[in-house]
Design a protein around this motif. Sequence first.
Motif, PDB file in Angstrom:
ATOM      1  N   VAL B  71      23.209  27.631  39.384  1.00  0.00           N
ATOM      2  CA  VAL B  71      24.373  27.504  38.570  1.00  0.00           C
ATOM      3  C   VAL B  71      24.666  26.306  37.977  1.00  0.00           C
ATOM      4  O   VAL B  71      24.548  25.167  38.877  1.00  0.00           O
ATOM      5  CB  VAL B  71      25.743  27.779  39.297  1.00  0.00           C
ATOM      6  CG1 VAL B  71      25.796  29.348  39.855  1.00  0.00           C
ATOM      7  CG2 VAL B  71      25.786  27.246  40.739  1.00  0.00           C
ATOM      8  N   SER B  73      27.601  23.827  37.417  1.00  0.00           N
ATOM      9  CA  SER B  73      29.085  23.903  37.598  1.00  0.00           C
ATOM     10  C   SER B  73      29.936  23.607  36.334  1.00  0.00           C
ATOM     11  O   SER B  73      29.577  23.281  35.177  1.00  0.00           O
ATOM     12  CB  SER B  73      29.278  22.585  38.703  1.00  0.00           C
ATOM     13  OG  SER B  73      29.057  21.534  37.833  1.00  0.00           O
ATOM     14  N   ALA B 124      25.534  36.811  35.876  1.00  0.00           N
ATOM     15  CA  ALA B 124      25.110  35.552  35.682  1.00  0.00           C
ATOM     16  C   ALA B 124      24.359  35.341  34.377  1.00  0.00           C
ATOM     17  O   ALA B 124      23.498  36.032  34.276  1.00  0.00           O
ATOM     18  CB  ALA B 124      24.237  35.292  36.714  1.00  0.00           C
ATOM     19  N   PHE B 155      28.163  32.199  36.307  1.00  0.00           N
ATOM     20  CA  PHE B 155      28.821  33.260  36.331  1.00  0.00           C
ATOM     21  C   PHE B 155      29.912  33.635  35.647  1.00  0.00           C
ATOM     22  O   PHE B 155      31.022  32.679  35.703  1.00  0.00           O
ATOM     23  CB  PHE B 155      29.144  33.635  37.791  1.00  0.00           C
ATOM     24  CG  PHE B 155      27.975  33.792  38.865  1.00  0.00           C
ATOM     25  CD1 PHE B 155      27.420  35.006  39.025  1.00  0.00           C
ATOM     26  CD2 PHE B 155      27.468  32.423  39.706  1.00  0.00           C
ATOM     27  CE1 PHE B 155      26.429  35.172  39.889  1.00  0.00           C
ATOM     28  CE2 PHE B 155      26.535  32.815  40.544  1.00  0.00           C
ATOM     29  CZ  PHE B 155      25.703  33.884  40.522  1.00  0.00           C
ATOM     30  N   SER B 157      32.930  36.728  35.082  1.00  0.00           N
ATOM     31  CA  SER B 157      33.562  38.007  35.720  1.00  0.00           C
ATOM     32  C   SER B 157      34.644  38.484  34.563  1.00  0.00           C
ATOM     33  O   SER B 157      35.319  37.452  34.079  1.00  0.00           O
ATOM     34  CB  SER B 157      34.246  37.856  36.925  1.00  0.00           C
ATOM     35  OG  SER B 157      33.563  37.839  38.037  1.00  0.00           O
ATOM     36  N   GLU B 214      37.068  34.917  34.216  1.00  0.00           N
ATOM     37  CA  GLU B 214      36.533  33.988  35.006  1.00  0.00           C
ATOM     38  C   GLU B 214      35.426  33.257  34.881  1.00  0.00           C
ATOM     39  O   GLU B 214      34.542  33.958  34.383  1.00  0.00           O
ATOM     40  CB  GLU B 214      36.433  34.649  36.485  1.00  0.00           C
ATOM     41  CG  GLU B 214      36.629  33.906  37.758  1.00  0.00           C
ATOM     42  CD  GLU B 214      36.641  34.740  38.973  1.00  0.00           C
ATOM     43  OE1 GLU B 214      37.439  35.671  39.143  1.00  0.00           O
ATOM     44  OE2 GLU B 214      35.822  34.618  39.799  1.00  0.00           O
ATOM     45  N   LEU B 215      35.087  32.105  35.233  1.00  0.00           N
ATOM     46  CA  LEU B 215      33.855  31.399  35.016  1.00  0.00           C
ATOM     47  C   LEU B 215      33.352  30.425  36.392  1.00  0.00           C
ATOM     48  O   LEU B 215      34.320  29.616  36.976  1.00  0.00           O
ATOM     49  CB  LEU B 215      33.888  30.346  33.977  1.00  0.00           C
ATOM     50  CG  LEU B 215      32.855  29.216  33.727  1.00  0.00           C
ATOM     51  CD1 LEU B 215      31.422  29.998  33.179  1.00  0.00           C
ATOM     52  CD2 LEU B 215      33.252  28.221  32.587  1.00  0.00           C
ATOM     53  N   ASN B 216      32.623  30.952  37.051  1.00  0.00           N
ATOM     54  CA  ASN B 216      32.121  30.008  38.119  1.00  0.00           C
ATOM     55  C   ASN B 216      33.257  30.246  39.111  1.00  0.00           C
ATOM     56  O   ASN B 216      33.426  29.066  39.770  1.00  0.00           O
ATOM     57  CB  ASN B 216      31.794  28.755  37.749  1.00  0.00           C
ATOM     58  CG  ASN B 216      30.165  28.782  37.240  1.00  0.00           C
ATOM     59  OD1 ASN B 216      29.433  29.589  37.329  1.00  0.00           O
ATOM     60  ND2 ASN B 216      29.906  27.630  36.545  1.00  0.00           N
ATOM     61  N   GLY B 217      33.943  31.349  39.403  1.00  0.00           N
ATOM     62  CA  GLY B 217      34.855  31.373  40.374  1.00  0.00           C
ATOM     63  C   GLY B 217      36.135  30.909  40.148  1.00  0.00           C
ATOM     64  O   GLY B 217      36.976  30.617  41.158  1.00  0.00           O
ATOM     65  N   GLU B 218      36.283  30.382  38.989  1.00  0.00           N
ATOM     66  CA  GLU B 218      37.582  29.754  38.255  1.00  0.00           C
ATOM     67  C   GLU B 218      38.381  30.393  37.278  1.00  0.00           C
ATOM     68  O   GLU B 218      37.396  31.106  36.594  1.00  0.00           O
ATOM     69  CB  GLU B 218      37.403  28.162  38.325  1.00  0.00           C
ATOM     70  CG  GLU B 218      37.102  27.485  39.654  1.00  0.00           C
ATOM     71  CD  GLU B 218      37.152  26.000  39.476  1.00  0.00           C
ATOM     72  OE1 GLU B 218      37.131  25.569  38.010  1.00  0.00           O
ATOM     73  OE2 GLU B 218      37.154  25.108  40.558  1.00  0.00           O
ATOM     74  N   PRO B 219      39.467  30.497  36.998  1.00  0.00           N
ATOM     75  CA  PRO B 219      40.269  31.004  36.064  1.00  0.00           C
ATOM     76  C   PRO B 219      39.449  30.349  34.611  1.00  0.00           C
ATOM     77  O   PRO B 219      39.547  29.102  34.918  1.00  0.00           O
ATOM     78  CB  PRO B 219      41.711  30.921  36.056  1.00  0.00           C
ATOM     79  CG  PRO B 219      41.695  30.650  37.741  1.00  0.00           C
ATOM     80  CD  PRO B 219      40.448  29.993  38.176  1.00  0.00           C
TER      81      PRO B 219
END
Lengths: 395, 395
Positions: B71, B73, B124, B155, B157, B214-219
Motif C-alpha cells: 500500500v 499510505s 486495491a 485500497f 471502499s 474511503e481510502l486506505n481505511g480513512e474517510p
Amino acid sequence: MNDTFDLQRRQLLLGSAGAVASAGLFGFSPLSLAAEMPLPDYVNWKNPAALIVHSANTLETRREAIGTSIVTSNEQLFVRNNLPAPDPAIVADPDAWTVAFQGVKNPRSMTLGELKNLGVETVACVLQCSGNGRAFFPHGASGTPWTVGAAGCVFWSGVPVSAVVDALGGIGDGLEYMTSTGGETLPAGIEPKDLLVERSVPLRALEHAILAWELNGEPLSLAHGGPLRLVVPGYYGVNNIKYVKQVAFTAAQTDAKIQASGYRIRPVGQGGAPDQPSMWEMSVKSWITQPLHQAKAGRVRIQGVAFGGARAVQGVEVSLDAGKNWQMARFVGPDLGPFAWRPFVLIAELKPGRYTLASRAIDAQGAVQPEERLDNERGYGHNGWQDHAVSLVVV
Amino acid sequence: MNDTFDLQRRQLLLGSAGAVASAGLFGFSPLSLAAEMPLPDYVNWKNPAALIVHSANTLETRREAIGTSIVTSNEQLFVRNNLPAPDPAIVADPDAWTVAFQGVKNPRSMTLGELKNLGVETVACVLQCSGNGRAFFPHGASGTPWTVGAAGCVFWSGVPVSAVVDALGGIGDGLEYMTSTGGETLPAGIEPKDLLVERSVPLRALEHAILAWELNGEPLSLAHGGPLRLVVPGYYGVNNIKYVKQVAFTAAQTDAKIQASGYRIRPVGQGGAPDQPSMWEMSVKSWITQPLHQAKAGRVRIQGVAFGGARAVQGVEVSLDAGKNWQMARFVGPDLGPFAWRPFVLIAELKPGRYTLASRAIDAQGAVQPEERLDNERGYGHNGWQDHAVSLVVV
C-alpha cells in the motif's frame, strides 16, 4: 452494551466539543466523552479524530473509525507501549541499528543494513493488544480499559527470522523458544527484570516471524517500534517486540516479569505464574463497527471486522436480535492471508425499534467465536461476542 | 538515467539541507534538489519527506519512498488536481453529498448516505496519472515533469456503480459510455467546457467501477476527491472523477475539452482530437525503487513495483546490464487482485563497478513491458523500461 438513550443525553450535554473531536467524520462514542486529551508529542502526526488518548503510552482507535478498506492507516493505528519510547535518534539512521542473535550456531550481531539484504517478505496481520476488550470485564481488571480499538490490520515488511537463522547456521540443539528483547531505556533504581520488555514465544512461531522495518508502506516509526520490530503474525501484540535489540533461541522462557508472571491467563484474584497460559496465539474474534447507536429505518449497512487469530477466518454471522437468529455476512475486498482481518458487511431492512446487533466469526478449523467472555484477573483475550454486541435504535 | 557522479557532487554541495529534507529516512533524489517547496495547506497532513511539491496541485511521491509493503499510505500518495480543490465544507458532512444519475431507466439524485446502504465493495488498485514518466520524454512534453511518483497502490471502499444502476432500473437503451462530472468550482469568465472535469469511459469499465468514500481505511479526504470519488480500476487517474456530482450513461463521449482533445495519444506537434486514443486502460509497467544511486559490494537488495494495468501482472524480470540479460524477480506479500501492483525483490551479489538496473513486467495475457517509450505530444502513458532504468555504482 451501551445504553443508547443515556448516550444520546450525554452527547447533547457535550455539545460542540464532541462535534469538534469527531471532526464531522465519525459518530460519537462513549469513550470520547471521557478522553479529550491531546496527542502526545511522539505521535502528534496521528489523526486525533480517530483516537482515544488513554495515556501518553496508550491510544485506542475509535470503534467507528475502522472502515471497510482492510488496512488500518498508521494515523489511526492504536499505540500501546510498556515503557516510554526511546530517543528518536534511533530512527534517524535506521540501517545502523544492531540486533544480537544468540542461540544459533554462529551467534553474532547484525546491522539493519545487513538484515535488509538477507531477504524480504511482506505480511498483512492483525496487531492486537492482549487486553483488547478489557473494558467489558465486570470485575474491573486493572490496565487500560480498551473496548475494541487496541487492534488494527496492517502490512509489515521485513526479513523472515528464518532467513537470518539460516544465515547464522541454524538454531542450537535443544532450544525451544525464541526470546526477544526490546531496546527501551530502563529507569535506574528498579530491578531490570521487573521492567525489561523481553518475551519468549514457542519455536513454532518462527515459521512466519519477520523483523520488520516498514509499516503500511512507510519506514517504521518510533511510535510503532522503529527502526526494527519483531512481528509474530497471529500472536498478541506484546510478543511483537519494539526496537528489538536481541533475538535469542533459548531452552527456557525468559524470567523477565512480563513473561514469567505477566500476560498470563489466571482466575480473578490470583497472582501470575509461569504455569498459566501465556498470551501467545490469538483466537477467533469479530466486532461490528457501524452502526453503533442509531440508524434510519430502511436499508441499514451493518459492517465490522473478523479474523481468525492464528488461523484464517472462514466466515462471520450477524444477529439482529442478540444472538437468537444469525445470518451470514459477506466479506468485502481481497483476502490478505490468514493473519489479516476481513471487513464484513450485511445490509438489512430494519423497521423502527430497538435491536441488539452481534457478530460471530468462525475460523478455518471451525472454531466459533464464543458467546461468553472468559473471566480472568487481567482481562486478557476477550473474544466473547455478547459483550461486543451493539444496542441500536432504528427511527 | 541519472548521472550518479554528478548527483553525488550535487548532494555534497547541498549539504545539510538535503539531509534535513530526507529526514534520514530516504536517500537523495535528483528532484529533491530542485523542489523544496512546503506542502500546500490542504495537504499539510502529508509527509513532506516523501513528496516532491511541483505546484500546489501537483505533488509527486519520491521514487525511493515506495517500499515493499504494497500500500501507498495516504501521507505518501501523490496528488494531481486539474483545478483547485473545492471548499473543505464538502467533506464536513459527507453523507449529505448528492450525485445525479442520468441515462438510467429511473434517473434521480442520491445522497452519499443513501449510496452507502446500497452495497459495499473494496478494491486495491494502482492510481496513476496519465503523465507519469513524462520527465523522460526528450521533446519536453508540456505538463508536470513526473518521473515515477505520480502513482500509488491504494485500497478504495465504496458502492459498485453497477449496484446503483440496478437500483435505478438499469442503463437506458443504446448508451455506450459512462460520463462522470467533478464538483470543482469553475472560475467565472471562462468557457465551462474548457475547464470542466468530465470524462467518458466505455461501458466495459462499469464492471469494476465503484463510487468510493474511503481510502486506505480513512474517510476520503478533500485532497483525494472526498467526499466521493468515482474509481475505475485499471484506468488512468483522470478517469477517477473527484467530488463526483453526476454519473450519466451517454450515447457519445462528452465534448468537454478534457475528453474531446485532452488526454489523447497523438504525434509530437499535433493537436488533440476525438479520433485519437483516449487515456483509458493502463498498460503493463514496472520500475525499480531501490537502490537508485549507490550500493555496497556484496548482497544488494533490488526492489520495485510491477503492475499489469487493466490486467493482472504475472511476473517481472530484472536486468543488471541494461537489458542484455534478465532474471526473474520474486513478488513479495499477498496478491491484492488484478488492479493492484506487486512489490518485487531480487537480491544480487554485486562486485564493485557500474551497473544499469532495469525491470520488465509481463501481464497476465503475456504482454511484455516494452523497451522504448512511445513518443507523443503530451508525454502520456510511458511504460518503456529503458527510460526507467537506474544507473548504480557499487563500491
